[in-house]
Enzyme design. Sequence first.
Site: not given
Length: 329
Positions: A55, A121, A201-202, A204-206
């Site tokens: 990251y 990873h 879990p969302l 990617r914002g969608f």
Amino acid sequence: MMQRRIADWQGPAIGLGCMNLSHAYGTPPDPADAAELLLRAHELGVRHFDTAALYGFGMNEDLVGKVLKPLRGEIFLASKCGMTGVGGKRVIDGRPETLTATLEEALQRLQTDHIDLYYLHRWDKSVPVEDSVGAMARMVEQGKIGAIGLSEVSADTLRKAHSVHPVAAVQTEYSLWTRNPEIALLDTCRELGTALVAFSPLARGFLAGSVTDPEALEPRDIRRNMPRFQSPHFAVNCRLRDGFRELAAEAGCTMSQLALRWLLERDPCVIPIPGTRSLAHLEENLATASVGVSEEILMKASKLIGPNTVSGPRYGAATQAEIDTEDYV
């Protein structure tokens, strides 16, 4: 407060994914704003913080290490090896000597003498997973990491790794619109006593309703290259989201809270780690543990958004070839 367990650690059920504070979603926030969010997360009860060598090519570990060092004794710190930035490019390398070197760099960046949970990873398919995990087992013996994790692997690969050393957690994408762990991995995690740490879990914002026009995303935002955010899939998925918004209203909660509550109810081994740059969204997400949603609404959500209704694969072909997760056929 709802609790979850990873190896010998037990803590709040929702952790914090730190990736988007340095990586993948366009221009990162100002470091001062990122630091404020990390500290606010701790104030609100977050104890599980998730970062990685990849990251920001080390920048996220630097950030997390600097900001959370004074709180190190209170937090459960997770990071990852096996996929790093080399010469400005992302490289997957699971050779034992590379993993060992990456760990030493991570310890310096995170300003600590040990990492509570260290993931592979990506499984480097040119290296037997047993060899990579064997190197990580030596890290445990040396006291430099507390537990071993894997990311984006199949149930079979988890079993192979677990035969070398207990695998405390598998991190993989899991949400209403990405149900791949339900093919085999979730059952195997239950059997082996392995936590399933759910990133994105969302969706990617969608599922939070924050992506209404993919063309408005920054040029370096990884979602631009994900099929579900591209035509014709995005329009189809938006129609599903409209129905999901109605279900959240019926439940008396936000869309994000309904999505997280659905995930928390799937199994006690599931630990969501939503990421955000917004203090308001952080508070909204963490309030989910106190939100009650009826079984009827959870079932409606599960039927509305799932492998038979979501349009498009989660990754493009090149990225899909790099991972080892089961896929619906």
